[in-house]
Design a protein around this motif. Structure first.
Motif, PDB file in Angstrom:
ATOM      1  N   THR A  50       0.941  -1.044   0.157  1.00 58.74           N
ATOM      2  CA  THR A  50      -0.443   0.033  -0.102  1.00 58.74           C
ATOM      3  C   THR A  50       0.695   1.241   0.321  1.00 58.74           C
ATOM      4  OG1 THR A  50      -0.435   0.264   2.192  1.00 58.74           O
ATOM      5  CG2 THR A  50      -1.883  -0.851   1.361  1.00 58.74           C
ATOM      6  N   GLU A  51       2.114   0.989   0.541  1.00 60.72           N
ATOM      7  CA  GLU A  51       2.931   1.951   0.527  1.00 60.72           C
ATOM      8  C   GLU A  51       3.932   2.766  -1.085  1.00 60.72           C
ATOM      9  OE1 GLU A  51       5.409   0.976   3.509  1.00 60.72           O
ATOM     10  OE2 GLU A  51       4.103   1.215   4.819  1.00 60.72           O
ATOM     11  N   GLN A  52       3.442   1.610  -2.222  1.00 55.50           N
ATOM     12  CA  GLN A  52       4.279   1.760  -3.584  1.00 55.50           C
ATOM     13  C   GLN A  52       3.958   3.200  -4.194  1.00 55.50           C
ATOM     14  OE1 GLN A  52       7.244   0.304  -3.204  1.00 55.50           O
ATOM     15  NE2 GLN A  52       6.529  -0.083  -1.454  1.00 55.50           N
ATOM     16  N   LYS A  53       3.778   3.134  -4.669  1.00 56.50           N
ATOM     17  CA  LYS A  53       4.100   4.829  -5.813  1.00 56.50           C
ATOM     18  C   LYS A  53       2.541   4.167  -7.092  1.00 56.50           C
ATOM     19  CE  LYS A  53       5.278   8.412  -8.716  1.00 56.50           C
ATOM     20  NZ  LYS A  53       6.693   9.636  -9.018  1.00 56.50           N
ATOM     21  N   ARG A  98      -7.394   4.322   6.777  1.00 61.55           N
ATOM     22  CA  ARG A  98      -6.536   5.450   5.985  1.00 61.55           C
ATOM     23  C   ARG A  98      -6.101   5.774   4.863  1.00 61.55           C
ATOM     24  NH1 ARG A  98      -1.806   5.453   5.033  1.00 61.55           N
ATOM     25  NH2 ARG A  98      -0.863   3.369   5.772  1.00 61.55           N
ATOM     26  N   LEU A  99      -6.410   4.937   4.076  1.00 62.41           N
ATOM     27  CA  LEU A  99      -6.154   4.857   2.405  1.00 62.41           C
ATOM     28  C   LEU A  99      -7.136   5.334   2.298  1.00 62.41           C
ATOM     29  CD1 LEU A  99      -4.115   1.231   1.448  1.00 62.41           C
ATOM     30  CD2 LEU A  99      -3.592   4.177   1.596  1.00 62.41           C
ATOM     31  N   LEU A 100      -8.795   4.898   2.987  1.00 64.81           N
ATOM     32  CA  LEU A 100     -10.109   5.313   2.375  1.00 64.81           C
ATOM     33  C   LEU A 100     -10.196   6.591   2.557  1.00 64.81           C
ATOM     34  CD1 LEU A 100     -12.440   4.231   1.634  1.00 64.81           C
ATOM     35  CD2 LEU A 100     -13.276   4.177   4.226  1.00 64.81           C
ATOM     36  N   GLY A 101      -9.160   7.654   3.309  1.00 60.79           N
ATOM     37  CA  GLY A 101      -9.683   9.077   3.275  1.00 60.79           C
ATOM     38  C   GLY A 101      -8.505   9.617   2.778  1.00 60.79           C
TER      39      GLY A 101
END
Length: 203
Positions: free
Chosen positions: A48-51, A77-80
């Protein structure tokens, strides 16, 4: 583990995922389905931290299958915050798999706040697929969806209203859904009209 699906080399998978190269990372992420959650989740979080958004999106999907508290926190966190609607949509889908009671407040708030049609449609379909979801919650989402500027979102809202008409037949909520469907017969999008007519055919 059977001989057909040997334990993957976690070090090699980590290197492939950390490369950020979708050609290497995507197959590695897929291999994590053979791993226990305690081994898979840290590598999915790394994904999830990759570009590349494809890598982040597939990692979110994996966190919906390998469910842990860390995964929930990362998906929330990613959802928002993720810049790509594909990733936010996949995060929403994954969060729904943690259970409708837990995910409902977060997904409801996101549906209101996130105007991306892909995210909204993902939330609608993910929650509608939960057999235990309350019809009143679905009605609330559908009411918002049928006022959306995007026709695809309105179609999803109309389809959910049709389900409420069927599931809530002879109940006040079914009548309420039917009343909301009536004006959609004049929608500018023919797909919405078709979904409304289909929902109203329930006797």
């Amino acid at each position: 583990m059977t001989e057909a699906s040997p334990q993957p080399d976690l070090g090699a998978l980590r290197d492939a995922i950390a490369s950020g190269d979708p050609v290497r990372a995507m197959p590695a992420l897929t291999q994590l389905r053979f791993c226990e959650a305690e081994d898979a989740v840290p590598l999915l979080v790394l994904g999830t931290e990759q570009k590349p958004f494809l890598v982040r999106s597939l990692s979110c999907s994996g966190l919906g299958y390998k469910r842990t508290e860390q995964g929930w926190d990362v998906l929330s966190r990613l959802l928002g915050s993720d810049e790509d609607p594909n990733v936010r949509a996949e995060a929403a889908n994954a969060l729904a798999s943690y259970g409708v009671e837990r995910s409902w407040p977060l997904l409801q708030a996101t549906f209101t706040a996130d105007g991306a049609w892909l995210v909204r449609c993902s939330i609608l379909s993910a929650l509608a697929e939960q057999p235990e979801i309350k019809l009143i919650w679905l009605l609330e989402l559908a009411q918002a969806a049928i006022t959306d500027g995007d026709g695809t979102v309105r179609v999803s809202g109309a389809e959910i209203l049709g389900r409420i008409v069927r599931d809530g037949i002879n109940k006040p909520i079914g009548a309420e859904a039917r009343a909301l469907l009536q004006p959609l017969q004049q929608d500018v999008d023919h797909r919405v009209v078709a979904a409304a007519l289909n929902g109203l055919q329930v006797s």
